[in-house]
Enzyme design. Sequence first.
Site, PDB file in Angstrom:
ATOM      1  N   TYR A  33      16.849  -9.980 -59.216  1.00 14.01           N
ATOM      2  CA  TYR A  33      17.475 -10.798 -58.170  1.00 14.01           C
ATOM      3  C   TYR A  33      18.733 -10.131 -57.629  1.00 14.01           C
ATOM      4  CZ  TYR A  33      14.683 -14.960 -59.283  1.00 14.01           C
ATOM      5  OH  TYR A  33      13.670 -15.850 -59.456  1.00 14.01           O
ATOM      6  N   LYS A  87      27.934 -29.218 -87.462  1.00 16.80           N
ATOM      7  CA  LYS A  87      27.738 -29.932 -86.201  1.00 16.80           C
ATOM      8  C   LYS A  87      27.002 -29.032 -85.200  1.00 16.80           C
ATOM      9  CE  LYS A  87      32.357 -28.400 -84.983  1.00 16.80           C
ATOM     10  NZ  LYS A  87      33.791 -28.693 -85.129  1.00 16.80           N
TER      11      LYS A  87
HETATM   12  C1  LIG Z   1      34.381 -27.747 -85.883  1.00 17.80           C
HETATM   13  C2  LIG Z   1      35.412 -28.148 -86.873  1.00 17.80           C
HETATM   14  C3  LIG Z   1      35.674 -27.343 -87.985  1.00 17.80           C
HETATM   15  C4  LIG Z   1      35.109 -25.943 -88.144  1.00 17.80           C
HETATM   16  O1  LIG Z   1      35.809 -25.080 -87.278  1.00 17.80           O
HETATM   17  P1  LIG Z   1      35.543 -23.506 -87.171  1.00 17.80           P
HETATM   18  O2  LIG Z   1      36.604 -23.019 -86.269  1.00 17.80           O
HETATM   19  O3  LIG Z   1      34.174 -23.362 -86.588  1.00 17.80           O
HETATM   20  O4  LIG Z   1      35.619 -22.947 -88.546  1.00 17.80           O
HETATM   21  C5  LIG Z   1      36.541 -27.840 -88.945  1.00 17.80           C
HETATM   22  N1  LIG Z   1      37.147 -29.046 -88.785  1.00 17.80           N
HETATM   23  C6  LIG Z   1      36.936 -29.833 -87.707  1.00 17.80           C
HETATM   24  C7  LIG Z   1      37.641 -31.125 -87.578  1.00 17.80           C
HETATM   25  C8  LIG Z   1      36.072 -29.402 -86.705  1.00 17.80           C
HETATM   26  O5  LIG Z   1      35.884 -30.160 -85.621  1.00 17.80           O
END
Ligand SMILES: *Cc1c(COP(=O)(O)O)cnc(C)c1O
Length: 347
Positions: free
Chosen positions: A247, A37
């Site tokens: 800045y 994602k």
């Molecule tokens: C983002 C997510 C993961 C991965 O999590 P990490 O902490 O990045 O390993 C796994 N399961 C779900 C439901 C997630 O939303």
Amino acid sequence: MIDIASPLRLRLDSAALVSNWRWLAAQGGKACGAAIKANGYGLGAREVMRHLAAAGCRDFFVANWSEAAALMPLPDDVALSVLHGVGASDMVAARTLPARPVLCSVEQVRRWREGGEGRPCDVMVDTGMNRLGLRPEEAASGALEGLAIETLLSHLASADEDSEQNARQLAAFRAVCAQVPARRYSLANSAGICLGPDYGFDLTRPGLALYGGIPRASADGHIRQVAYPEARIIQRRVARAGETVGYGATWTAQRDTPVVIANMGYADGYLRCHAGIGGATREGQALPLIGRVSMDLTAFDASGAPDAAEGDWLTIDYDLPSVAAQSGLSQYELLTGLGARFARVWE
Ligand SMILES: *Cc1c(COP(=O)(O)O)cnc(C)c1O
């Protein structure tokens, strides 16, 4: 079109990505998937998927359907799940694209029964996060009967801490598994994998650790850095003793100091909280950040890099656990914040 090289690049180590996935896969769970994602945590979801699929990863997770659509066509023999399930406006995408929704509420289950044409789905059950997912009693009440559930998921809230909540969620998930038939069961994210093989079940879902994040101390020494932000030097100058840089004039030269200005700033996700702690290297020489980070520019003290010159590339310090500890940003924010001006360059 003229090919104009970006003065900012994110160097990405595909061998490290695959090595991290293999290490995570060996820690427990029958299979190891990948959370890609947020554009593969900022690294580029399509390329992450391509490298991991070639290494044998078969299960990928995105948050929403527009992310799923952007990944089409999928590599052969790969399954994609959409973690946010199906809202009313997602049904056309969910019926059309070769991806499964992770149904997250009784309402979504109803929607999929009515409009999903009997296609397979995943289901999220909440065991303590109180974010997305059916409550265990809802899942066990018959709401899911007759659905073709491919994977039943739950998500750990405190896996990166030594919290009693982990064992409580594990027990709650086992109870759900005993009551709800599914082809596979999946609980662990990166940190959950590091809690031990009890948390592995049929499928694990790491994200952070694939990309070089250290979710728990036990992963240190096994997980390799994947992402290396690099920025070009636009100019080299000298700040005379007593002059200030940037800045707000927050940094004052104690002596005549060579300064290099790099082509990167907070608009690229290199936030102002790096002031006072950030740094870069060039051929092994360290250049501490000085002054405030600007929108498109950052200044570094080149006293230790006498040859650093216009056009050279600086490698920005981006060891995730240590930069997170110093900056107050999470390792997740450090990755997902890297902006669109970085050219993603896989090696
Ligand atoms: C983002 C997510 C993961 C991965 O999590 P990490 O902490 O990045 O390993 C796994 N399961 C779900 C439901 C997630 O939303």
